[in-house]
Write a protein that holds these residues in place. Structure first.
Motif, PDB file in Angstrom:
ATOM      1  N   ASP A  97     -42.757 -29.740 -26.994  1.00 36.91           N
ATOM      2  CA  ASP A  97     -43.316 -30.963 -27.556  1.00 36.91           C
ATOM      3  C   ASP A  97     -42.802 -32.159 -26.748  1.00 36.91           C
ATOM      4  O   ASP A  97     -41.595 -32.398 -26.693  1.00 36.91           O
ATOM      5  CB  ASP A  97     -42.900 -31.100 -29.020  1.00 36.91           C
ATOM      6  CG  ASP A  97     -43.576 -32.254 -29.734  1.00 36.91           C
ATOM      7  OD1 ASP A  97     -44.103 -33.173 -29.058  1.00 36.91           O
ATOM      8  OD2 ASP A  97     -43.572 -32.242 -30.969  1.00 36.91           O
ATOM      9  N   PRO A  98     -43.694 -32.910 -26.105  1.00 35.70           N
ATOM     10  CA  PRO A  98     -43.244 -34.065 -25.316  1.00 35.70           C
ATOM     11  C   PRO A  98     -42.482 -35.115 -26.126  1.00 35.70           C
ATOM     12  O   PRO A  98     -41.774 -35.938 -25.553  1.00 35.70           O
ATOM     13  CB  PRO A  98     -44.555 -34.655 -24.768  1.00 35.70           C
ATOM     14  CG  PRO A  98     -45.494 -33.491 -24.744  1.00 35.70           C
ATOM     15  CD  PRO A  98     -45.143 -32.681 -25.962  1.00 35.70           C
ATOM     16  N   GLN A  99     -42.589 -35.075 -27.438  1.00 29.97           N
ATOM     17  CA  GLN A  99     -41.841 -36.018 -28.260  1.00 29.97           C
ATOM     18  C   GLN A  99     -40.333 -35.797 -28.137  1.00 29.97           C
ATOM     19  O   GLN A  99     -39.551 -36.691 -28.464  1.00 29.97           O
ATOM     20  CB  GLN A  99     -42.287 -35.951 -29.724  1.00 29.97           C
ATOM     21  CG  GLN A  99     -43.740 -36.335 -29.941  1.00 29.97           C
ATOM     22  CD  GLN A  99     -44.083 -37.739 -29.469  1.00 29.97           C
ATOM     23  OE1 GLN A  99     -43.261 -38.649 -29.513  1.00 29.97           O
ATOM     24  NE2 GLN A  99     -45.302 -37.913 -28.989  1.00 29.97           N
ATOM     25  N   VAL A 100     -39.932 -34.638 -27.650  1.00 24.58           N
ATOM     26  CA  VAL A 100     -38.511 -34.377 -27.407  1.00 24.58           C
ATOM     27  C   VAL A 100     -37.963 -35.408 -26.416  1.00 24.58           C
ATOM     28  O   VAL A 100     -36.834 -35.881 -26.558  1.00 24.58           O
ATOM     29  CB  VAL A 100     -38.297 -32.929 -26.906  1.00 24.58           C
ATOM     30  CG1 VAL A 100     -36.877 -32.717 -26.412  1.00 24.58           C
ATOM     31  CG2 VAL A 100     -38.642 -31.946 -28.006  1.00 24.58           C
ATOM     32  N   MET A 101     -38.799 -35.780 -25.424  1.00 21.43           N
ATOM     33  CA  MET A 101     -38.374 -36.804 -24.462  1.00 21.43           C
ATOM     34  C   MET A 101     -38.045 -38.111 -25.167  1.00 21.43           C
ATOM     35  O   MET A 101     -37.076 -38.781 -24.821  1.00 21.43           O
ATOM     36  CB  MET A 101     -39.475 -37.076 -23.427  1.00 21.43           C
ATOM     37  CG  MET A 101     -39.694 -35.992 -22.417  1.00 21.43           C
ATOM     38  SD  MET A 101     -40.834 -36.491 -21.108  1.00 21.43           S
ATOM     39  CE  MET A 101     -42.303 -36.968 -22.004  1.00 21.43           C
ATOM     40  N   VAL A 102     -38.871 -38.476 -26.137  1.00 20.47           N
ATOM     41  CA  VAL A 102     -38.686 -39.739 -26.847  1.00 20.47           C
ATOM     42  C   VAL A 102     -37.370 -39.734 -27.609  1.00 20.47           C
ATOM     43  O   VAL A 102     -36.644 -40.739 -27.614  1.00 20.47           O
ATOM     44  CB  VAL A 102     -39.875 -40.020 -27.796  1.00 20.47           C
ATOM     45  CG1 VAL A 102     -39.657 -41.293 -28.591  1.00 20.47           C
ATOM     46  CG2 VAL A 102     -41.176 -40.097 -27.005  1.00 20.47           C
ATOM     47  N   THR A 103     -37.049 -38.602 -28.232  1.00 21.61           N
ATOM     48  CA  THR A 103     -35.791 -38.545 -28.988  1.00 21.61           C
ATOM     49  C   THR A 103     -34.580 -38.639 -28.067  1.00 21.61           C
ATOM     50  O   THR A 103     -33.541 -39.153 -28.471  1.00 21.61           O
ATOM     51  CB  THR A 103     -35.694 -37.264 -29.848  1.00 21.61           C
ATOM     52  OG1 THR A 103     -35.680 -36.127 -28.991  1.00 21.61           O
ATOM     53  CG2 THR A 103     -36.846 -37.165 -30.823  1.00 21.61           C
ATOM     54  N   LEU A 104     -34.714 -38.174 -26.838  1.00 25.39           N
ATOM     55  CA  LEU A 104     -33.597 -38.214 -25.899  1.00 25.39           C
ATOM     56  C   LEU A 104     -33.507 -39.520 -25.130  1.00 25.39           C
ATOM     57  O   LEU A 104     -32.413 -39.978 -24.809  1.00 25.39           O
ATOM     58  CB  LEU A 104     -33.706 -37.057 -24.901  1.00 25.39           C
ATOM     59  CG  LEU A 104     -33.565 -35.656 -25.491  1.00 25.39           C
ATOM     60  CD1 LEU A 104     -33.849 -34.604 -24.426  1.00 25.39           C
ATOM     61  CD2 LEU A 104     -32.179 -35.455 -26.062  1.00 25.39           C
ATOM     62  N   VAL A 105     -34.669 -40.112 -24.819  1.00 20.43           N
ATOM     63  CA  VAL A 105     -34.698 -41.269 -23.934  1.00 20.43           C
ATOM     64  C   VAL A 105     -35.073 -42.550 -24.676  1.00 20.43           C
ATOM     65  O   VAL A 105     -34.472 -43.592 -24.458  1.00 20.43           O
ATOM     66  CB  VAL A 105     -35.688 -41.035 -22.764  1.00 20.43           C
ATOM     67  CG1 VAL A 105     -35.772 -42.254 -21.868  1.00 20.43           C
ATOM     68  CG2 VAL A 105     -35.280 -39.816 -21.967  1.00 20.43           C
ATOM     69  N   GLY A 106     -36.076 -42.479 -25.534  1.00 20.14           N
ATOM     70  CA  GLY A 106     -36.550 -43.667 -26.232  1.00 20.14           C
ATOM     71  C   GLY A 106     -37.325 -44.587 -25.318  1.00 20.14           C
ATOM     72  O   GLY A 106     -37.545 -44.296 -24.143  1.00 20.14           O
TER      73      GLY A 106
END
Length: 135
Positions: A97-106
């Motif tokens: 899930d590309p949203q994993v990037m958001v949780t790590l990077v924001g």
């Protein structure tokens, strides 16, 4: 959860792999890497296992946007997709899930890219499972 999956029944592993690659292509993703985990485990450890591949899928415009927003995001690229045989005729296709990037990077720039990538990958998943428009 860090991903989403679909299970294909009544298909060979090779057919599932080809269908996955084609569905990714229809959504603008190329496959930059194709890791044959089954072959690696046999070669390196002498262990047998069912067919298992890790595809490194990349949508160049989205990757470029993400790299412009956060240059070090390359650590989280490309989008990994797995194709693994559970038993003959039953193959699981899984998507990070590309949203994993958001949780790590924001960050708004990364969020927009992750949203678009997720929509595209979910369409790929739906097309493989027959729950969406064919790719």
């Amino acid at each position: 959860m860090y991903g989403f999956t679909t299970t294909l029944s009544g298909v060979s592993f090779d057919d599932a792999l080809a269908r996955t690659t084609q569905a990714l292509k229809a959504e603008g993703f190329g496959v930059l890497s194709d890791i044959d985990v089954q072959a690696a485990m046999k070669d390196k450890l002498g262990e047998d296992m069912p067919p298992y591949r890790i595809l490194g899928a990349c949508n160049p415009p989205l990757a470029f946007q993400a790299l412009q927003a956060v240059p070090d995001i390359g650590l989280l690229l490309p989008c990994n997709v797995i194709v693994r045989e559970v038993e003959p005729g039953q193959v699981v296709v899984g998507f990070l899930d590309p949203q994993v990037m958001v949780t790590l990077v924001g960050g708004a720039g990364v969020k927009a890219v992750a949203d678009e990538a997720e929509q595209r990958l979910r369409r790929v998943c739906a097309s493989l499972s027959g729950n969406g428009a064919p790719a």
